[in-house]
Design a protein around this motif. Structure first.
Motif, mmCIF file in Angstrom:
data_model
loop_
_atom_site.group_PDB
_atom_site.id
_atom_site.type_symbol
_atom_site.label_atom_id
_atom_site.label_comp_id
_atom_site.label_asym_id
_atom_site.label_seq_id
_atom_site.Cartn_x
_atom_site.Cartn_y
_atom_site.Cartn_z
ATOM 1 N N PRO A 244 0.772 -1.030 -0.174
ATOM 2 C CA PRO A 244 -0.301 0.260 -0.078
ATOM 3 C C PRO A 244 0.565 1.672 0.440
ATOM 4 N N ARG A 245 0.634 2.341 -0.114
ATOM 5 C CA ARG A 245 1.515 3.507 -0.993
ATOM 6 C C ARG A 245 0.901 4.327 -0.152
ATOM 7 N N TYR A 246 1.683 5.505 0.619
ATOM 8 C CA TYR A 246 1.117 6.130 1.265
ATOM 9 C C TYR A 246 -0.141 7.076 0.397
ATOM 10 N N ARG A 247 -0.676 7.912 0.967
ATOM 11 C CA ARG A 247 -1.363 8.660 0.292
ATOM 12 C C ARG A 247 -1.685 10.115 1.057
ATOM 13 N N SER A 248 -1.494 11.257 0.547
ATOM 14 C CA SER A 248 -1.316 12.333 1.247
ATOM 15 C C SER A 248 -2.941 13.214 1.738
ATOM 16 N N ARG A 249 -2.870 13.916 2.531
ATOM 17 C CA ARG A 249 -4.399 14.241 2.882
ATOM 18 C C ARG A 249 -4.165 15.786 3.209
#
Length: 213
Positions: A196-201
């Motif tokens: 799973p890749r990091y998703r910015s918030r």
């Protein structure tokens, strides 16, 4: 020379081939082929030996330089026969990563007797050459591709250390580590395995930040 050292030669030669293939994609001259082959072939092992504080392997055994040079010349004259050089580069890189990663773990363990250091040395040895290749060839780094890469080298190194730590023969431990690393990297290339890749918030607005105080 024990069978484990065969992985050293396999890693250097195959990484050198990927460096030469990268040079062919950039349409470099023969000197560019030789340079990229050497840097890719010996880069990971050089960093490993410098970190471990031991003599650099190709300085003690200069035969590795002619291995890189011969590979570069062969690819220089044969690369045009290959239909998909990038795809071949990735698969050769997968085999080299698996072989060199296990040998790096073996050398780290032999020098320090530390499982942790062995795993780190396996990761560095198995991946740094390919990363340097892509940077120097101005290509998208294999490290930045979505498929599992560094983790494959780590898994192979961990498997080698674990199996060898159980007291099983060195060749069995090395073969197990190689197959695990190659299996994971092959699955990543063929099936697109990823983490799973990091998703910015979005950050909090000033109002939301004030409400928290």
């Amino acid at each position: 020379m024990g069978p484990i050292f065969f992985l050293d030669y396999v890693g250097v030669a195959l990484f050198a081939a990927t460096g030469a293939l990268a040079a062919s994609r950039q349409q470099l001259d023969i000197v560019g082929f030789l340079f990229l082959s050497a840097v890719t072939g010996i880069g990971g092992g050089t960093a490993r030996d410098l970190i471990l504080g031991v003599p650099v392997f190709w300085v003690e055994q200069p035969v590795f330089i002619p291995v890189c040079a011969a590979t570069a010349v062969l690819v220089y004259f044969a690369a045009h026969l290959i239909e998909s050089r990038h795809r071949l580069l990735l698969w050769l890189d997968a085999v080299a990563l698996s072989a060199y990663g296990v040998f790096g773990a073996y050398k780290g363990l032999a020098v320090t007797d530390s499982a942790t250091v062995a795993v780190v040395m396996g990761m560095i040895t198995g991946t740094l050459g390919g990363i340097l290749r892509d940077v120097l060839a101005s290509q998208p780094s294999v490290l930045m591709r979505p498929e599992i890469y560094v983790a494959a080298a780590m898994a192979g190194a961990v498997t080698f250390v674990a199996v060898y730590g159980l007291g099983l023969p060195l060749i069995l431990a090395a073969g197990s580590g190689f197959l695990v690393a190659l299996g994971i990297r092959s699955g990543a290339l063929y099936f697109g395995w990823t983490f799973p890749r990091y998703r910015s918030r979005p950050g909090r607005t000033p109002t939301e930040a004030a409400d928290k105080e």
